[in-house]
Design a protein around this motif. Structure first.
Motif, mmCIF file in Angstrom:
data_model
loop_
_atom_site.group_PDB
_atom_site.id
_atom_site.type_symbol
_atom_site.label_atom_id
_atom_site.label_comp_id
_atom_site.label_asym_id
_atom_site.label_seq_id
_atom_site.Cartn_x
_atom_site.Cartn_y
_atom_site.Cartn_z
ATOM 1 N N ARG A 1 46.127 4.679 63.656
ATOM 2 C CA ARG A 1 44.745 4.827 63.189
ATOM 3 C C ARG A 1 43.824 5.233 64.343
ATOM 4 O O ARG A 1 43.035 6.157 64.203
ATOM 5 C CB ARG A 1 44.242 3.530 62.553
ATOM 6 N N GLN A 2 43.993 4.529 65.469
ATOM 7 C CA GLN A 2 43.172 4.885 66.634
ATOM 8 C C GLN A 2 43.455 6.316 67.085
ATOM 9 O O GLN A 2 42.554 7.033 67.495
ATOM 10 C CB GLN A 2 43.434 3.941 67.813
ATOM 11 N N VAL A 3 44.739 6.705 66.984
ATOM 12 C CA VAL A 3 45.087 8.065 67.395
ATOM 13 C C VAL A 3 44.426 9.068 66.468
ATOM 14 O O VAL A 3 43.862 10.068 66.919
ATOM 15 C CB VAL A 3 46.626 8.254 67.405
ATOM 16 N N GLN A 4 44.472 8.753 65.144
ATOM 17 C CA GLN A 4 43.807 9.652 64.196
ATOM 18 C C GLN A 4 42.323 9.771 64.516
ATOM 19 O O GLN A 4 41.763 10.861 64.558
ATOM 20 C CB GLN A 4 43.983 9.135 62.757
ATOM 21 N N ILE A 5 41.708 8.618 64.754
ATOM 22 C CA ILE A 5 40.280 8.626 65.091
ATOM 23 C C ILE A 5 40.051 9.463 66.340
ATOM 24 O O ILE A 5 39.126 10.275 66.409
ATOM 25 C CB ILE A 5 39.773 7.183 65.299
ATOM 26 N N SER A 6 40.933 9.282 67.347
ATOM 27 C CA SER A 6 40.760 10.032 68.592
ATOM 28 C C SER A 6 40.837 11.522 68.333
ATOM 29 O O SER A 6 39.992 12.291 68.812
ATOM 30 C CB SER A 6 41.852 9.692 69.586
ATOM 31 N N VAL A 7 41.867 11.923 67.583
ATOM 32 C CA VAL A 7 42.038 13.353 67.355
ATOM 33 C C VAL A 7 40.839 13.903 66.585
ATOM 34 O O VAL A 7 40.289 14.947 66.936
ATOM 35 C CB VAL A 7 43.361 13.631 66.604
#
Lengths: 620, 614
Positions: free
Chosen positions: A55-61
């Motif tokens: 989820r954090q990675v999605q948010i980051s991207v």
């Protein structure tokens, strides 16, 4: 440099020749720094660690994309402001609107960069620590034989250097997504603003790619060379520090200073070369930037003069060009990061994939309290390496409360016997029983409550004395600890330490004498309070006074317990209920001291020859 | 009670005691930076070239926005003198290209030469550091943790050496860019100039502050990571004890605590870094939007050309990165003054044992070694003398045995003879010459001690044996190796004397190491030979053969054997029993047995466990 005028016999000769048999530091065997750029197997393994944070990675991207869009928007808004807001006679509102849009883009830029960098940074840190924890946890469970044949330094470099390379990779990966989008975004914007001018300006871009591709392998060679000479030089310094007493005792200062200067100078040279490579692209980038701007000035300017191009577009082009080469640079850098990460990832997975050979059986039993603490070896065979048996058909039984001394020459299999009892390894044939159960069917924790061990080299941890005596029995009270220390005769010297039981022991207890460390490790075994005690007596020579203390402590330790002692000292051996003589992995003799003496065999022979120790007589 | 998983790796006492602390006054900081700079000035050409290139690179960089602004104005029908607009654009484009190339070239020189100055500075500091370490006396090395010395030699030198690039050159660059560039903006339009520069003070302050905070948290993080490393390293090195106690869960717990502590700080650092960079970008972009608004209004009002506004905006983009580096400048000053102070603090130490001015080389006639009322206390514990008023004499050809309980001063006697320490009172003489009156080099060539702890260098067996005489030929090496009963072992190795041993080579047993150390010393055929309990790990039969070799070579030298195994000393001419730094008993084995004192007691004690040998 020190101002001393020492006369040294073994100087470097006047013709500059170095002594033939002198080196400082050792050449390190470096590991492969770079692997394949892309290895799907390894990426999948890494992904498994990233997945919990997806989820954090999605948010980051997402925020990287938004951030990149806001970066692209800024020159576009400037263009709008120039062409619409500044045009003579245009409504002032258009300027206000553009400035408002600019401010909005700024706000988006701020917010998205905050979100993106925070989450990327933290996810990368989390993954780094997770990988490390997984590896460390795995290393707690892998077989002792793996640990025996693997250097600690090597594992440490897995847990540190390689894990850090992964972190770098994760951090830059998300940023690279942004760079890639930025690059395509800039290209798109320029083509959209004016495709002809855009194409002309962009035609310069591939040149930089080409130059970097030619440059990269050579530069990397120079950087690796610098890295290597650096670690060689640092290694030589560390050696000088650790071995300073020998250096001074052997009056090697002058020779060493010369040899070190050679290494330091080589290091200087490789670093200067690397610095050249690091800088050589700067004028290339500047030239290409200048060239692009010149194209915009000449052609764009002409078009503006012809009224076929808005001046705002020309200004926007100039802004885009200034941002143009950054993503190219970081993307080519990402290539090296990827390669490094793959090489590190390969090594990490090697550790994580070490098979677990000693595992707890599904139906493992827990021995109830008060189980008779007997030990039995039944026809035990054991080999570390198939085909090279260490134990061959070893059988013996130790009744609860008995002490058995194991003696025999080096390599006779004493230590292996002891290790098998605690299931450091599994037998190749036969079985080892504790309290009547095969150790392979006893739950690990339960076996741990049955057996405590004192190893030949007393191993202490950094931490206070009391922490060391408690070790994993963290629930042991202070009184219990003190009672144990008293019982083994360690209490008095502990009280004399600067902070008594709270004194912090440095690396491996180096601030205690060997005998004192031995006594602390006895106290630790006593606090563990297990019915079975396995003890590998120290061979290291301890002075006669301390030896008496240790013999007394041993008697306390073994009282009321089943004891299995690898004995080196005759005093210990004579006090045992039974002596087992091992030779070549077999039980050669077994009985009391008197019985064995009467037998007139191996034991009697060794005993009569009058050696202080029965083994570790070094082979000639 | 300190948590072992989180307690600092070690008490930081020793370096502080040497005055190598992190606290610095401004005066001292300036002195330190100047001293680093002076080392850099030993490569004056590179310093000069770096500074000139920096100036030129900055100036050319400032020209670019003006040229671009001019180009934009040309398209808006600005006056071009004699040229038509198109030709003027050509000339401007050429100028842009030329200036860009020049900026690139000078930037390269700037970076390269300032790096080079840094590398030369590091090189010089390393050599001085290495040499100083080699010459500082045992007393110093006893009091300092070797890990601290390594950190000092690696990280602190690294921190100080880059001062020229990160401090001096950057200062010049920022001064020109901000100063000259700002002056130019203000001259064109005061109000717009003020707006364009408005972000500079804020970013400068913010980046300085965050750099200092980041530096502090970086140091903290390193400390926490080193605790974590220690937990891991001790676990992996002690895996047998962990398993012996089934303490895997306990160890995991220790690991997690140390790991979490480091991770928390790492997160904190991410926030710190991101907050400050985001705030800096924000302030820059806000200043830019203000310039856009005010400049736009001025253009509309006809008070300013579009080109000038372009130049303002371009200039701001150029200035953005350097302004952020103001913080790095502050960091560089902080780093150089603390790291440099520590390095120089060590380089300025004088060895407490060194050759006296005017000392002569030791002239050996006997040799005769004499302890004359020697009293000694270690520098770390000056109030507890280890030797008191000790006197004895050893003549050429004699073998003297020294025994005593731990702490009786045996090893101290061994270490005073080569002057690893100086006596506190009294004197030690060789052939009538006080050790302090002869050159240290000549003394240590005459006196060799085989110490308890053997240091193996990671190199071949022959290099290790020839450590004291690297010009020795193979025959000499083999002879001394044979005397030390090592030859048979080495001969059986696949690569014989070329076998690499030590940390990353073949590992030797304790007894083999001791024999290597004996071979190393016998190779040097010293006039005074001291064995400091250096056969303890060697079995009795081999020891006997080594002692025979020592007896064979006794005629030309003085031999002292320190031991706790009495069998080692059985053939000594005389045995001295030490007790708390004084002689308790002295005489031959037979004398001392007859005396029935300490020696006799110890003899009985040791031989109880020797069965019916004697």
């Amino acid at each position: 440099m020190s101002g001393e005028q020492e006369v040294e016999r073994h100087d470097v000769r006047e013709d500059g020749r170095r002594p033939p048999r002198a080196v400082v530091g050792s050449h390190r065997i470096e590991e492969e720094m770079f692997g394949r750029v892309f290895d799907p197997k390894i990426l999948r393994r890494i992904w498994a660690f990233v997945k919990p944070y997806r989820r954090q990675v999605q948010i980051s991207v997402m925020s990287v994309l938004i951030f990149t869009l806001s970066q692209l928007a800024i020159p576009m808004i400037i263009r709008y402001a120039f062409d619409v807001g500044l045009a003579p006679g245009a409504p002032a509102m258009a300027l206000y609107l553009s400035v408002a849009a600019f401010a909005a883009a700024v706000a988006v830029n701020y917010a998205s960069s905050m979100v993106q960098e925070r989450s990327v940074g933290k996810v990368a840190e989390n993954v780094l620590f997770d990988i490390r924890e997984a590896m460390f946890g795995h290393l707690q469970r892998v077989s002792q034989s793996f640990m025996d044949r693997t250097e600690v330094g090597r594992l440490m470099s897995r847990l540190q250097g390689d894990v850090n390379a992964m972190q770098e990779f994760l951090e830059t990966s998300v940023v690279s997504v942004g760079d890639l989008v930025l690059l395509f975004g800039i290209v798109g914007c320029m083509l959209w603003l004016d495709w002809q001018l855009g194409l002309l300006t962009l035609s310069i871009l591939p040149v930089l790619f080409l130059v970097r591709i030619v440059w990269l392998p050579k530069a990397r060679e120079a950087f690796i060379a610098a890295h290597e000479t650096n670690s060689v030089t640092n290694g030589a310094l560390a050696e000088a520090i650790h071995g300073v007493r020998t250096v001074q005792g052997m009056t090697r200062q002058t020779v060493n200073a010369t040899l070190y200067a050679d290494k330091a100078h080589a290091n200087l040279r490789t670093h200067l070369t690397a610095a050249k490579y690091a800088q050589v692209l700067v004028p290339v980038v500047d030239t290409l930037t200048g060239l692009s701007m010149a194209v915009v000035v000449v052609l764009g300017g002409a078009m503006v003069l012809d009224r076929t191009l808005d001046v705002g577009v020309m200004v926007a082009f100039l802004f885009f060009i200034q941002r143009f080469f950054d993503p190219v640079r970081s993307l080519t850098m990402q290539y090296s990061v990827m390669q490094r990460a793959m090489a590190s990832g390969q090594r990490l997975t090697e550790v994580l994939d070490v098979p677990l050979t000693i595992t707890e059986a599904a139906d493992a039993v827990t021995l109830p309290d008060g189980t008779p603490a007997s030990v039995e070896f039944r026809h035990v065979r054991f080999a570390y390496v198939p085909g090279q048996p260490v134990l061959q058909d070893v059988s013996f039984r130790v009744e609860p409360g008995q002490t058995v001394a194991l003696v025999g020459p080096t390599g006779s299999g004493k230590s292996s016997t002891m290790a098998l009892l605690h299931r450091f390894y599994d037998v190749t044939g036969g079985e080892v029983l504790v309290g009547g159960h095969d150790v392979r069917r006893i739950a690990k924790a339960s076996l741990g409550r049955q057996i405590a061990m004192v190893l030949q080299e007393p191993y202490l941890f950094t931490g206070s004395v009391i922490e060391n005596i408690r070790y994993n029995r963290t629930d042991a009270t202070e009184d219990q600890v003190i009672a144990a220390a008293r019982a083994v005769g360690a209490h008095d010297f502990i009280l004399r330490l600067p902070q008594g039981y709270d004194t912090i022991l440095t690396e491996r207890g180096s601030n205690l004498s060997m005998g004192q460390r031995q006594l602390v490790s006895f106290a630790r075994a006593l606090v563990a309070d297990t019915p079975i005690l396995v003890l590998d007596e120290a061979t290291a020579s301890i002075d006669s006074h301390t030896e008496q203390d240790i013999q007394r402590a041993l008697a306390v330790l073994l009282k009321g317990r089943t004891g299995l002692v690898i004995a080196h000292r005759l005093a210990t051996i004579r006090n045992a209920d039974r002596i087992i003589v091992l030779t070549g992995g077999r039980v050669a003799e077994s009985g009391t001291h008197d019985e064995l003496m009467a037998l007139g065999g191996h034991y009697a022979g060794l005993y009569r020859s009058g050696h202080a120790s029965f083994d570790d007589r070094e082979r000639p | 009670m300190p948590d072992p998983a989180t307690a600092p790796a070690r008490p930081a006492v020793p370096l502080e005691r040497l005055g190598l602390t992190d606290t610095v006054s401004w005066g001292k900081a300036a002195a330190t930076m100047w001293r680093v700079m002076r080392i850099g000035l030993q490569t004056p050409w590179q310093v000069t070239l770096a500074l000139i290139s920096t100036l030129l690179a900055a100036v050319f960089q400032l020209v670019i926005p003006q040229l671009l602004g001019h180009a934009v104005d040309l398209t808006q029908g600005a006056a071009t003198g004699d040229l038509d607009a198109q030709t003027a654009l050509w000339w401007t484009a050429l100028a842009v290209l030329g200036v860009s190339i020049l900026r690139g070239v000078f930037a390269t020189f700037q970076n390269y030469f300032s790096e080079a100055v840094g590398h030369h500075t590091g090189y010089r500091l390393r050599l001085a550091y290495y040499d100083k370490i080699q010459h500082l006396s045992f007393g110093f090395h006893d009091s300092v943790h070797s890990g601290d010395l390594i950190t000092l030699g690696l990280l602190d030198i690294e921190g100080a050496r880059m001062f020229f690039a990160t401090g001096v050159v950057r200062f010049v660059l920022l001064f020109v860019l901000i100063g000259v560039g700002g002056w130019w903006l203000l001259r064109i339009d005061v109000w717009l100039g003020v707006l364009a520069l408005s972000f500079v003070p804020y970013v400068g302050w913010r980046s300085s502050q965050s750099q200092l905070e980041l530096r502090q948290t970086w140091l903290d993080l390193q400390e926490r990571l080193s605790v974590l490393s220690r937990v891991m390293e001790e676990n992996l090195a002690g895996t047998r004890i962990v398993r012996a106690f089934t303490a895997e869960a306990h160890e995991m717990d220790k690991f997690r605590r140390a790991s979490t502590r480091a991770l928390d700080l790492a997160h904190e650092r991410v926030d710190l870094r991101v907050d400050s960079t985001a705030a800096m970008t924000l302030s820059f972009l806000l200043a830019m939007s203000a310039v856009l608004l005010v400049g736009g209004l001025k253009v509309r009002a006809g008070d300013m050309t579009v080109g000038t506004l372009t130049a303002f905006l371009t200039f701001m983009t150029i200035l953005q990165m350097p302004v952020r580096q103001l913080g790095m400048l502050v960091n560089s000053v902080a780093r150089t003054s603390t790291c440099g102070a520590r390095v120089f603090g060590l380089l300025d130490l004088e060895p407490s044992v060194s050759t006296a001015p005017g000392a002569r080389d030791l002239a050996i006639t006997g040799p005769e070694l004499r302890f004359d009322r020697v009293t000694f206390a270690y520098p770390s514990a000056p109030d507890t003398p280890v030797l008191r008023d000790l006197s004895f004499t050893v003549r050429r050809g004699e073998i003297i045995g020294l025994i005593g309980a731990p702490g009786s001063g045996k090893t101290t006697v061994a270490q005073l003879i080569p002057r690893f320490y100086d006596v506190t009172a009294g004197a030690i003489t060789i052939d009538g010459q006080d050790l302090r009156d002869v050159s240290l080099g000549s003394l240590r060539q005459a006196v060799r001690v085989v110490s308890q702890d053997v240091f193996m260098f990671t190199t071949t067996m022959e290099n290790n044996i020839a450590y004291g005489d690297p010009w020795a030929d193979p025959d000499e090496i083999e002879t001394s190796s044979d005397q030390a009963q090592l030859h048979a072992y080495v001969d059986a190795l696949p690569e014989r004397y070329r076998t690499v041993v030590g940390e990353r080579g073949a590992s030797l047993s304790g007894g083999q190491r001791q024999r290597m150390s004996i071979a190393r010393t016998l190779l040097l055929s010293p006039e005074v030979l001291v064995f400091d309990d250096s056969t303890a790990a060697i079995d009795a039969r081999t020891e006997e053969r080594i002692l025979a070799a020592i007896r064979a070579g006794r005629d030309k030298r003085v031999t002292i054997l320190v031991a706790h195994r009495l069998s080692t000393l059985a053939d000594a001419d005389r045995i001295i029993v030490l007790d708390r730094g004084t002689i308790a008993e002295e005489g031959s084995h037979a004398d001392l047995m007859a005396l029935g004192g300490r020696y006799r007691t110890l003899w009985d004690l040791q031989n109880r466990s020797f069965g019916d040998r004697r």
